[in-house]
Scaffold this active site. Structure first.
Site, PDB file in Angstrom:
ATOM      1  N   THR B 239       1.624  15.183  10.264  1.00 40.54           N
ATOM      2  CA  THR B 239       2.582  15.515  11.318  1.00 40.54           C
ATOM      3  C   THR B 239       3.688  14.468  11.348  1.00 40.54           C
ATOM      4  O   THR B 239       3.415  13.281  11.307  1.00 40.54           O
ATOM      5  CB  THR B 239       1.863  15.555  12.680  1.00 40.54           C
ATOM      6  N   CYS B 327       4.794 -22.585   3.502  1.00 43.56           N
ATOM      7  CA  CYS B 327       3.904 -23.696   3.194  1.00 43.56           C
ATOM      8  C   CYS B 327       2.545 -23.399   3.789  1.00 43.56           C
ATOM      9  O   CYS B 327       2.404 -23.180   4.976  1.00 43.56           O
ATOM     10  CB  CYS B 327       4.468 -24.970   3.795  1.00 43.56           C
TER      11      CYS B 327
END
Lengths: 398, 386
Positions: B239, B327
């Protein structure tokens, strides 16, 4: 007829004059572990705790799990409680055996083991064993008696007001109820080790509070969230949430980095953390610190290094992991439920500043000399003054 | 200034008209577009309108638009859908080293299934050489996929020339363009470019998250990713996300009403940002300047200051930007895009991405520049040794 959980405790039963206090503590901790909406009555009954769910068909699995995480609990059994009559015991025994047989592939060997503390009950223990045993054998053709190597034991306890029947004995964590020893302040990083150290301290009845060193902007608020999540997991093992103090460590960390030789940064940072922790602990009447150090795990955890770090405080530092291998620690972390959180990839405050080659055998002389260039007292004061307390209520919701 | 949001390449803030359209669709046009009754038709009308708007903007026909759950799905549908549909004609595919991770992951999946993939290099500004494309395409090649605007550095690829180069070697090769970062900041016209598949996304143009589209040239056969439903021309079963598409439509409407002036304004903001930030000692621009770059993305390195740390320091100053290289613990996960540019190590670790949108103002750029200058200086001070 009622469904109950029988909770056994070991060590605390031996504690002489302290015994009633320990028992009260454990009952209270079991109550809190279950929460107020559990619909169960918790009472102490001749050296064990009975958690009574009343008319409930069976005891809920979640309740069993929660009680099995309460320190001081040696084992638990989900049991049925029936009135003091052979008839009632037979009927319930048949139901329990039927349950067993349903999940079994073939015939089962069993034995009945009765303990009778209620001497007014007309049948002796051997008589109960014989009567119940032969009744069950007649009723279930798939059963055989084997007193030496049974597949299951039907336990029957004849007590003052009821007979308890059960076939399972599940291990608890052992230890002492949290709160039966004093409080310790745990240095909690985002790593694998420190939450386990906190958990092991709790196991000896220590009430734990935690301190975390945060270095924004060098570490993100996500890494702080992670530590809050870890404190929340630890709180599951404690009758009250583990309070978390977050220290703004950035000023101390930058001062160290600016003024100290690179190889010594870690040692000086750890000394600073201990000083701040000691101050926080003293202000709160906490007599000991707890860390996740383990000998030789990283360069900063040599005995020399521990000595250099330890020098700044006279407070006892508990290191529950000190002789454990990484694999053992990870196994515990997985069991406790902290491992999955600990391995999330946010930098914690140690990692951003770690030099390539930290000193493994720092000399006290050199360490003290390096610190002469730092305004130690002021940095400690500043850190303590800006500490943020994460409300235990916020933790309880997680 | 309460906050300055300059992370628009990550996602944009929804326009009020978008919020309104989504909310209206949820509350009122809640029917299923496939239903026969009036409630179904109401919902269908929303799809039709959004589809028409996107078709007009791309200068294609409405039947060539397939709605998806966003850029990632559009890319996967285009790449896998083509590779599978043409697996009998050949099993070689061509892309570049600086594509979005959703594109790269689709190609890695295909490699694991036995396809071979050529990853083309880029020059120092992040541009692909059409001659490299020509050289890479062989008789076995069925698909060439190149992004229009790079999401980390903003470099624009010469898509038209790339498509022509590919077809010189093999006229029936399919060309896919990931235009997720291009829509809204430059013309995206598949027919002019000579390409077959184009991915776009709603939340990069101030629409909602979770909705996007793929342009599929009429007549091109591709294989759906899942099921063979009746929706979206059989290419995307399930849908339709009516509220999402309604919001996407509202964002497209706002885009359609824009003039060229808006793009000029953005371009001058980017130029100003670059000029002023390059005043910082050691600063460098990663990527292209001027017409070679999109007007809304600029990537900088400030050596000595880790990108991630600078992001947090700026957040403290209410300025929100991004970093390409994240990092984690002791290792730095270096951006594959910056690496492909051949940047030196310290530029890799210290990069941040600043991305603007049509909601960005001149004052915000001034505020951000001041904040960045201040943050870089103060971090450099904190990290120095005395």
């Amino acid at each position: 007829m009622a469904s109950v959980i029988l909770v056994r405790y070991g060590e605390i039963g031996l504690k002489g004059k302290n015994r009633p206090a320990f028992e009260r503590r454990l009952v209270e901790n079991v109550r809190r572990a279950l929460g107020s909406g559990a619909g169960a009555a918790v009472r102490n009954e001749y050296g064990r705790i009975v958690v009574d769910f009343g008319e409930a068909e069976a005891v809920p699995g979640w309740a069993l799990d929660r009680i099995r995480s309460v320190f001081g609990v040696v084992s638990v059994s989900p049991a049925a409680s029936v009135e003091l009559s052979l008839e009632a015991a037979r009927e319930k025994a048949a139901a329990l055996v039927e349950e067993r047989l349903k999940s079994a592939a073939g015939p089962l060997r069993f034995k009945v083991e009765t303990k009778r503390s209620n001497k007014r009950f007309p049948l002796t223990s051997p008589e109960m064993n014989a009567r119940l045993g032969s009744f069950l054998l007649r009723r279930f053709p798939l059963l055989e008696v084997d007193v030496h190597r049974p597949d299951f034991v039907l336990h029957v306890e004849v007590r003052e007001k009821a007979i308890y029947l059960y076939t399972e004995i599940l291990a608890g964590p052992g230890g002492l109820p949290v709160g039966s020893s004093s409080t310790g302040l745990l240095l909690l990083s985002g790593g694998i080790d420190s939450p386990v150290a906190g958990w092991l301290a709790m196991k000896r009845g220590i009430r734990v509070q935690a301190v975390h060193y945060h270095s924004f902007p060098f570490t993100s608020d996500r890494s702080k969230e992670k530590v809050i999540d870890l404190a929340a997991v630890l709180s599951r093992y404690s009758p009250e949430p583990v309070p978390l103090y977050v220290v703004n460590f950035t000023p101390a960390q930058t001062a160290i980095r600016q003024h100290a030789p690179a190889a010594m940064v870690i040692t000086l940072m750890r000394r600073m953390m201990l000083r701040i922790a000691e101050r926080l602990a003293k202000e709160r009447g906490i007599p000991a610190l707890i860390t996740g150090e383990s000998v030789g795990q990283v360069a900063s955890q040599t005995l020399e290094s521990m000595a250099a770090i330890n020098e700044v405080t006279s407070m006892p530092i508990l290191r529950p992991l000190v002789t454990m291998d990484k694999a053992e620690i990870i196994e515990l972390a997985e069991r406790i439920g902290t491992y999955e959180i600990s391995i999330l990839p946010y930098a914690d405050c140690c990692t951003v500043f770690v030099p390539e080659h930290p000193e493994t055998k720092p000399k006290l002389e050199a360490v003290r000399r390096a610190e002469e260039r730092l305004a130690i007292q002021e940095l400690v004061e500043e850190a303590v003054a800006t500490v943020e307390r994460i409300e235990p209520a916020a933790l309880a919701l997680r | 200034m309460t906050e300055v949001y300059l992370d628009n390449a990550a996602t944009t803030r929804a326009l009020p008209s978008v919020v309104e359209a989504v909310s209206r669709a949820l509350a009122h046009a809640y029917g299923n577009p496939s239903s026969l009754h009036r409630k179904g038709m109401e919902a269908e009308a929303i799809l039709k309108e959004a589809r028409g708007l996107l078709a007009r903007i791309l200068d294609v026909s409405a039947g060539e638009i397939v709605f998806t759950s966003g850029g990632t799905e559009s890319n996967a549908l285009a790449i896998k859908g083509t590779a599978y549909a043409r697996r009998r004609r050949g099993r070689h595919l061509v892309t570049t080293r600086i594509e979005h991770s959703s594109v790269l992951s689709a190609f890695r999946d295909l490699e694991a299934e036995g396809f071979s993939v050529t990853y083309l290099p880029v020059d120092r500004e992040g541009r692909v050489d059409p001659a490299d494309v020509r050289a890479a395409v062989s008789d076995e090649t069925t698909l060439v996929s190149v992004m229009m605007v790079n999401n980390e550095i903003g470099t624009v690829q010469p898509i038209g020339a790339i498509a022509r180069a590919a077809r010189e070697k093999r006229p029936d090769v399919v060309v896919h363009v990931d235009a997720v970062q291009a829509l809204g900041v430059m013309p995206v016209r598949p027919k002019e470019l000579g390409v077959d598949l184009v991915s776009v996304s709603g939340h990069k143009i101030h629409g909602p998250k979770g909705v996007g589209a793929l342009y599929v040239r009429k007549g091109l056969q591709i294989q759906p990713l899942f099921g063979k439903g009746s929706q979206e021309g059989g290419l995307r079963s399930g849908t339709e996300n009516v509220p999402g598409i309604a919001g996407f439509g509202a964002a497209l409407r706002a885009l359609a009403e824009e003039t060229g002036e808006e793009r000029e304004r953005l371009r001058s903001l980017r130029e100003r940002l670059i000029t002023e930030l390059l005043e910082i000692e050691g600063a460098r621009l990663n990527g292209a300047r001027g017409e070679g770059a999109a007007p809304h993305i600029a990537n900088f390195s400030f050596p000595g200051v880790r990108g991630e740390v600078l992001v947090h320091a700026l957040e403290e100053r209410s300025v929100y930007v991004s970093t390409g290289s994240a990092c984690t613990s002791r290792t730095v996960a270096v951006s594959h895009v910056l690496k492909a540019l051949g940047l030196p190590e310290e530029a890799l670790e210290s990069s941040i991405r600043i991305s603007l949108s049509k909601l960005t103002t001149e004052d915000e750029i001034a505020f951000a520049v001041a904040a960045i200058k201040d943050a870089v200086a103060s971090l450099r001070r904190m990290l120095s040794r005395r």
